[in-house]
Design an enzyme around this catalytic site. Structure first.
Site, PDB file in Angstrom:
ATOM      1  N   ASP A 207      59.374  51.407  29.553  1.00  0.00           N
ATOM      2  CA  ASP A 207      58.947  52.109  30.765  1.00  0.00           C
ATOM      3  C   ASP A 207      58.187  53.354  30.310  1.00  0.00           C
ATOM      4  O   ASP A 207      58.773  54.293  29.761  1.00  0.00           O
ATOM      5  CB  ASP A 207      60.176  52.495  31.597  1.00  0.00           C
ATOM      6  CG  ASP A 207      59.807  53.226  32.882  1.00  0.00           C
ATOM      7  OD1 ASP A 207      58.606  53.519  33.085  1.00  0.00           O
ATOM      8  OD2 ASP A 207      60.721  53.507  33.679  1.00  0.00           O
ATOM      9  N   LEU A 208      56.893  53.376  30.545  1.00  0.00           N
ATOM     10  CA  LEU A 208      56.058  54.463  30.039  1.00  0.00           C
ATOM     11  C   LEU A 208      56.271  55.767  30.797  1.00  0.00           C
ATOM     12  O   LEU A 208      55.668  56.790  30.439  1.00  0.00           O
ATOM     13  CB  LEU A 208      54.583  54.058  30.103  1.00  0.00           C
ATOM     14  CG  LEU A 208      54.203  52.831  29.261  1.00  0.00           C
ATOM     15  CD1 LEU A 208      52.708  52.562  29.347  1.00  0.00           C
ATOM     16  CD2 LEU A 208      54.636  53.009  27.814  1.00  0.00           C
TER      17      LEU A 208
ATOM     18  N   GLY B 277      36.137  46.804  37.946  1.00  0.00           N
ATOM     19  CA  GLY B 277      35.121  45.809  37.623  1.00  0.00           C
ATOM     20  C   GLY B 277      35.720  44.590  36.967  1.00  0.00           C
ATOM     21  O   GLY B 277      36.893  44.587  36.572  1.00  0.00           O
ATOM     22  N   HIS B 278      34.905  43.555  36.866  1.00  0.00           N
ATOM     23  CA  HIS B 278      35.288  42.334  36.166  1.00  0.00           C
ATOM     24  C   HIS B 278      34.087  41.820  35.385  1.00  0.00           C
ATOM     25  O   HIS B 278      32.957  42.311  35.546  1.00  0.00           O
ATOM     26  CB  HIS B 278      35.775  41.267  37.149  1.00  0.00           C
ATOM     27  CG  HIS B 278      37.171  41.491  37.632  1.00  0.00           C
ATOM     28  ND1 HIS B 278      38.273  41.473  36.793  1.00  0.00           N
ATOM     29  CD2 HIS B 278      37.658  41.749  38.875  1.00  0.00           C
ATOM     30  CE1 HIS B 278      39.359  41.709  37.495  1.00  0.00           C
ATOM     31  NE2 HIS B 278      39.024  41.881  38.759  1.00  0.00           N
TER      32      HIS B 278
ATOM     33  N   ILE C  27      32.025  39.406  35.602  1.00  0.00           N
ATOM     34  CA  ILE C  27      30.798  39.027  36.300  1.00  0.00           C
ATOM     35  C   ILE C  27      29.926  40.245  36.608  1.00  0.00           C
ATOM     36  O   ILE C  27      28.695  40.166  36.553  1.00  0.00           O
ATOM     37  CB  ILE C  27      31.131  38.229  37.582  1.00  0.00           C
ATOM     38  CG1 ILE C  27      29.877  37.537  38.134  1.00  0.00           C
ATOM     39  CG2 ILE C  27      31.794  39.112  38.630  1.00  0.00           C
ATOM     40  CD1 ILE C  27      30.182  36.541  39.239  1.00  0.00           C
TER      41      ILE C  27
ATOM     42  N   TYR D  47      30.008  43.186  34.840  1.00  0.00           N
ATOM     43  CA  TYR D  47      29.546  43.780  33.588  1.00  0.00           C
ATOM     44  C   TYR D  47      28.314  43.048  33.058  1.00  0.00           C
ATOM     45  O   TYR D  47      27.329  43.667  32.647  1.00  0.00           O
ATOM     46  CB  TYR D  47      30.658  43.750  32.536  1.00  0.00           C
ATOM     47  CG  TYR D  47      31.977  44.329  32.998  1.00  0.00           C
ATOM     48  CD1 TYR D  47      32.030  45.472  33.796  1.00  0.00           C
ATOM     49  CD2 TYR D  47      33.182  43.723  32.641  1.00  0.00           C
ATOM     50  CE1 TYR D  47      33.241  46.001  34.220  1.00  0.00           C
ATOM     51  CE2 TYR D  47      34.400  44.247  33.059  1.00  0.00           C
ATOM     52  CZ  TYR D  47      34.419  45.377  33.849  1.00  0.00           C
ATOM     53  OH  TYR D  47      35.623  45.893  34.270  1.00  0.00           O
TER      54      TYR D  47
ATOM     55  N   ASP E   8      33.808  39.469  28.885  1.00  0.00           N
ATOM     56  CA  ASP E   8      35.158  39.850  28.474  1.00  0.00           C
ATOM     57  C   ASP E   8      35.427  39.583  26.997  1.00  0.00           C
ATOM     58  O   ASP E   8      35.900  40.460  26.270  1.00  0.00           O
ATOM     59  CB  ASP E   8      36.192  39.084  29.304  1.00  0.00           C
ATOM     60  CG  ASP E   8      36.422  39.711  30.662  1.00  0.00           C
ATOM     61  OD1 ASP E   8      35.863  40.790  30.925  1.00  0.00           O
ATOM     62  OD2 ASP E   8      37.146  39.112  31.476  1.00  0.00           O
TER      63      ASP E   8
END
Length: 390
Positions: free
Chosen positions: A89-90, A154-155, A157, A159, A185
């Site tokens: 747990d950060l 973003g994803h 597509i 980029y 990616d």
């Protein structure tokens, strides 16, 4: 020696694959310690590449305050093969102490959060380098750490769209065709982060100086288009989709439908390969065949190829072209590719824990890499805490 190296691993060396039985860790990155913050896509892919080549990659999965696991693909992701997992747990001070201990002894850190997230957790580059001055701090994002889009979602597509790579992919008059998420990616992102991490690691070992590796998918994808930009500059490429030598504009570099509804890939660019193509198609010496050097004749030439190739099944054409220099290949589906004769003999795909998957690349003659088992989230908590004396 990593204890989890005794788990099932498939070795990928000079053209063969087998199960490791000696418990030895394989790969040229043996002894390199990597801490990876769990995420999706290109970051875990980079960690997988390093683990395949022998690095000890510890994946930090997220553990909620209630004790449950969140934000982890766990055993569902082959991108986590060969890694170890600890669930933390950060936002918990005790667990953050474990993270800092891992960072203090690591060679490489990999994170894929939006810019500023690690800093807010107290784990940004400045804090990490205070613990470990030689640390390679790898940051994986789509837009990069700077720029007007840096904090935007973003994803893949998006980029590749921004770099022009998407707009250049597809047939004329049709919508651009995203090449799944391989180009952005994984090609422009994960591979470049792995390259940056190894390059920075060489520098750190020579100088004792760590640094930040800012791996942005837009940067990497743009670099992948370097040759095309060079061709644009010389006039050998037009800024139009599906109108060039390598984008299906040329009839001798395209994909054709066969009689059974499957497809054949043709890439006969050079004269000698084109001659072999015509020989296999039964068109060698045909005086009615349009001249391939005449761009105005390309539509007619494409129609002839489509007619001939469409007269037989893919299997029949592969029986004709396999082993020739015609640069023709069957367009296998993903599952069909795992059974291809060449792929089988070379060990391009391996089976680990009952799962068929791509093997390790590239291959090393002296220190072959290996495919490891996929850990469950938190599987190695006790083991890792013991190593840290916690």
């Amino acid at each position: 020696m990593r204890q989890h190296a005794t788990e099932a691993r498939a070795r990928c060396g000079g053209g063969s694959s087998d199960e490791r039985e000696d418990g030895d860790v394989a790969g040229p990155l043996q002894g390199v310690r990597v801490v990876e913050f769990a995420g999706l896509g290109p970051g875990p892919f980079c960690g997988m590449l390093l683990a395949d080549l022998g690095a000890d990659v510890v994946r930090i999965d997220r553990r909620s305050r209630g004790g449950g696991l969140v934000g982890s693909l766990g055993a569902t992701s082959l991108l986590d093969r060969g890694k170890r997992s600890i669930a933390l747990d950060l936002k918990d001070d005790a667990d953050l102490a474990v993270v800092r201990a891992l960072v203090a002894r690591a060679d490489v850190l990999l994170e894929g959060f939006r810019p500023g997230v690690m800093e807010r957790l107290g784990l940004g580059p400045e804090q990490a380098h205070a613990l470990n001055p030689a640390l390679v701090y790898g940051r994986m994002t789509g837009w990069g750490q700077t720029g007007p889009l840096a904090h935007s979602a973003g994803h893949d597509i998006g980029y590749i769209a921004l770099t022009g790579a998407l707009g250049a992919t597809g047939r004329p008059g049709e919508r651009p065709a995203p090449p799944i998420n391989l180009l952005g990616d994984f090609g422009g992102g994960g591979v470049f982060l792995a390259l940056g991490a190894v390059a920075a690691l060489l520098h750190a070992r020579a100088t004792g100086e760590g640094q930040v590796v800012d791996a942005a998918i837009v940067d990497g994808t743009a670099v992948l288009t370097t040759m095309i930009h060079g061709m644009l500059d010389t006039g050998a490429w037009t800024d139009a989709r599906g109108a060039n030598l390598l984008d299906t504009g040329a009839p001798f570099y395209d994909v054709y439908a066969c009689a059974d509804g499957t497809f054949l890939a043709v890439g006969a660019l050079e004269e000698q390969f084109y001659a072999a193509l015509l020989e296999g198609l039964g068109l060698a010496g045909d005086p009615t065949l349009p001249d391939r050097s005449d761009l105005a004749a390309w539509p007619a030439l494409r129609a002839r190829f489509a007619e001939v190739i469409g007269s037989r099944t893919r299997a029949e054409w592969w029986a004709v072209f396999a082993g020739t220099d015609a640069c023709v290949a069957p367009a296998w589906s993903l599952l069909e590719a795992t059974s291809d004769e060449h792929n089988r003999e070379r060990g391009v795909f391996v089976e680990v824990d009952g799962v068929v998957q791509p093997g390790v690349a590239p291959r090393f003659s002296a220190t072959p890499g290996a495919v490891g088992a996929v850990p469950t989230a938190g599987q190695h908590d006790a083991e890792i805490r013991a190593e840290l004396g916690m």
